[in-house]
Design a protein around this motif. Structure first.
Motif, PDB file in Angstrom:
ATOM      1  N   LEU A 102     -24.958   7.409 -70.259  1.00  0.00           N
ATOM      2  CA  LEU A 102     -25.230   6.527 -71.387  1.00  0.00           C
ATOM      3  C   LEU A 102     -26.621   6.858 -71.887  1.00  0.00           C
ATOM      4  O   LEU A 102     -27.620   6.566 -71.219  1.00  0.00           O
TER       5      LEU A 102
ATOM      6  N   GLN B  57     -29.478   5.920 -74.050  1.00  0.00           N
ATOM      7  CA  GLN B  57     -29.891   4.641 -74.639  1.00  0.00           C
ATOM      8  C   GLN B  57     -31.244   4.808 -75.332  1.00  0.00           C
ATOM      9  O   GLN B  57     -32.256   5.062 -74.687  1.00  0.00           O
TER      10      GLN B  57
ATOM     11  N   ILE C  87     -28.179  -3.373 -69.576  1.00  0.00           N
ATOM     12  CA  ILE C  87     -28.155  -1.945 -69.259  1.00  0.00           C
ATOM     13  C   ILE C  87     -28.649  -1.724 -67.836  1.00  0.00           C
ATOM     14  O   ILE C  87     -28.101  -0.907 -67.085  1.00  0.00           O
TER      15      ILE C  87
ATOM     16  N   GLN D 166     -26.595  -0.037 -64.671  1.00  0.00           N
ATOM     17  CA  GLN D 166     -27.109   1.050 -63.840  1.00  0.00           C
ATOM     18  C   GLN D 166     -27.115   0.652 -62.367  1.00  0.00           C
ATOM     19  O   GLN D 166     -26.748   1.448 -61.497  1.00  0.00           O
TER      20      GLN D 166
ATOM     21  N   GLY E 235     -24.424   2.970 -61.354  1.00  0.00           N
ATOM     22  CA  GLY E 235     -25.201   4.192 -61.297  1.00  0.00           C
ATOM     23  C   GLY E 235     -25.086   4.893 -59.959  1.00  0.00           C
ATOM     24  O   GLY E 235     -24.944   4.258 -58.909  1.00  0.00           O
TER      25      GLY E 235
ATOM     26  N   THR F  21     -25.012   7.659 -64.912  1.00  0.00           N
ATOM     27  CA  THR F  21     -26.422   7.277 -65.044  1.00  0.00           C
ATOM     28  C   THR F  21     -26.731   6.890 -66.476  1.00  0.00           C
ATOM     29  O   THR F  21     -26.072   7.350 -67.419  1.00  0.00           O
ATOM     30  N   VAL F  22     -27.718   6.044 -66.620  1.00  0.00           N
ATOM     31  CA  VAL F  22     -28.340   5.774 -67.910  1.00  0.00           C
ATOM     32  C   VAL F  22     -29.449   6.791 -68.102  1.00  0.00           C
ATOM     33  O   VAL F  22     -30.192   7.087 -67.157  1.00  0.00           O
TER      34      VAL F  22
ATOM     35  N   GLY G  15     -32.513   6.860 -70.584  1.00  0.00           N
ATOM     36  CA  GLY G  15     -33.213   6.142 -71.634  1.00  0.00           C
ATOM     37  C   GLY G  15     -34.112   7.054 -72.442  1.00  0.00           C
ATOM     38  O   GLY G  15     -34.697   8.001 -71.901  1.00  0.00           O
TER      39      GLY G  15
ATOM     40  N   ALA H 248     -33.800   4.288 -63.746  1.00  0.00           N
ATOM     41  CA  ALA H 248     -32.995   5.344 -64.356  1.00  0.00           C
ATOM     42  C   ALA H 248     -33.933   6.291 -65.086  1.00  0.00           C
ATOM     43  O   ALA H 248     -35.046   5.905 -65.466  1.00  0.00           O
TER      44      ALA H 248
ATOM     45  N   ASN I 117     -26.943   3.618 -78.758  1.00  0.00           N
ATOM     46  CA  ASN I 117     -26.544   4.354 -77.564  1.00  0.00           C
ATOM     47  C   ASN I 117     -25.333   5.236 -77.830  1.00  0.00           C
ATOM     48  O   ASN I 117     -24.573   5.021 -78.777  1.00  0.00           O
TER      49      ASN I 117
ATOM     50  N   LEU J  87     -22.283   7.082 -75.423  1.00  0.00           N
ATOM     51  CA  LEU J  87     -21.650   7.217 -74.119  1.00  0.00           C
ATOM     52  C   LEU J  87     -20.972   8.582 -74.054  1.00  0.00           C
ATOM     53  O   LEU J  87     -20.094   8.890 -74.870  1.00  0.00           O
TER      54      LEU J  87
END
Length: 259
Positions: free
Chosen positions: A143, A145, A161, A165, A169, A174-175, A177, A202, A227, A229
C-alpha cells in the motif's frame, strides 16, 4: 435563464462555467457538465479582444481548464488531444510551455490507472541511512500511502493505516509511506513524533520538500491522502481505498494461509 438571455457575453460564459461545475461536482451529471465545458470552448473560439472587467475565465486558456477536468475523470485521450497541438507549437511562449507542463501531468496520471504497473520511484528513508525504492518491494502486496502530518484528513486516516500494518504487515504485506512533510515546517521532527504516536512501523520516504518533492511531482498529485494498492507484481489493484474496503482489498490479494 441568465446564460441564455446574455448568450455570447462574458457573463454568459462565466455562468455556463459555474453550471458545468455544479453538474459535475454537485449533481453528478458528469456527461452534461463536460458537454457544457466543451461548448464553452467551441463558442468562445471566435471571441476577440481583452477580457471584460470582472470576467474570471481566461477564455484563451480555457482548453487547460477542460483538459484538467477530463484528466480528473480519466478521459486522458481527449485531454491529450486538447493539449498536444498547443504543446507542439513551434512559436513557443508561455502558453506553449504551460501546455507542455499540463500534458506531462496528464500523462503521469494516465500511467496510474488500475491494471497498470505502478511506475518505480526512489526516495530517502525518513530516518536516514539510504533510500527506499518501490521495485525493491516486489513480491509483497504494497500500500503506497501519500500523506503528511499537517493534513487533517491524513490525521484521521493514518491511525487506521497503522492498525492495518500492525495486523497484516509482514512477509506478504507492507505499507510504504511517502511523507509530504516539509523541512521548513520542522517536518522530520513532526513526522517522527507522529509515527511514534500512532504506532506505525513501516518504511517511510521523506524528501522534506512538501508538494515540491520529486515523487509528488512525478505522480502529479493534487490532494492527500492518496493511496495505491499494488499486488505482488507491482500492478495497481486499487486506489484511494478507505476503511473496511481497503482491508478487504488487501486481504483479497494476500496468499491463502495453509491450515
Amino acid at each position: 435563464d441568465f446564460a441564455a438571455q446574455h448568450a455570447g457575453t462574458a457573463a454568459s460564459f462565466e455562468a455556463q462555467h459555474e453550471l458545468a461545475l455544479m453538474e459535475i461536482h454537485a449533481l453528478r451529471k458528469v456527461e452534461s457538465g463536460i458537454a457544457r465545458m466543451e461548448k464553452i470552448l467551441t463558442d468562445s473560439a471566435g471571441w476577440k479582444g481583452p477580457a471584460p472587467d470582472g470576467l474570471r475565465l481566461d477564455l484563451p486558456n480555457y482548453v487547460f481548464v477542460l483538459a484538467l477536468a477530463l484528466a480528473d475523470l480519466e478521459r486522458f485521450e481527449r485531454a491529450e488531444a486538447l493539449l498536444k497541438p498547443i504543446a507542439a507549437d513551434e512559436v513557443g511562449g508561455p502558453r506553449t510551455e504551460q501546455a507542455k507542463r499540463l500534458l506531462e501531468r496528464v500523462q503521469a496520471r494516465k500511467r496510474l490507472q488500475i491494471g497498470l504497473e505502478m511506475p518505480d520511484f526512489v526516495g530517502p528513508r525518513h530516518n536516514g541511512g539510504g533510500e527506499w525504492r518501490l521495485r525493491d518491494f516486489l513480491g509483497k502486496v504494497v500500500l503506497v500511502q501519500f500523506w503528511a502530518t499537517w493534513s487533517r484528513p491524513c490525521a484521521q486516516e493514518m491511525p487506521q493505516i497503522a492498525a492495518l500494518q500492525q495486523q497484516l504487515g509482514g512477509e506478504n504485506f507492507t505499507v510504504l509511506g511517502v511523507s509530504l512533510d516539509d523541512d521548513r515546517r520542522e517536518g522530520r521532527v513532526r513526522l517522527d513524533s507522529y509515527l511514534e504516536t500512532i504506532g506505525l512501523d513501516a518504511p517511510q520516504v521523506y524528501e522534506g520538500k512538501g508538494w515540491e518533492g520529486a515523487i509528488p511531482q512525478q505522480f502529479a498529485l493534487r490532494a492527500i491522502p492518496a493511496n495505491f494498492l499494488l499486488d505482488a507484481q507491482g500492478v495497481i489493484r486499487g486506489r484511494n481505498l478507505r476503511g473496511a474496503e481497503l482491508r478487504a482489498a488487501v486481504e483479497a490479494l494476500l496468499p491463502e494461509q495453509e491450515d
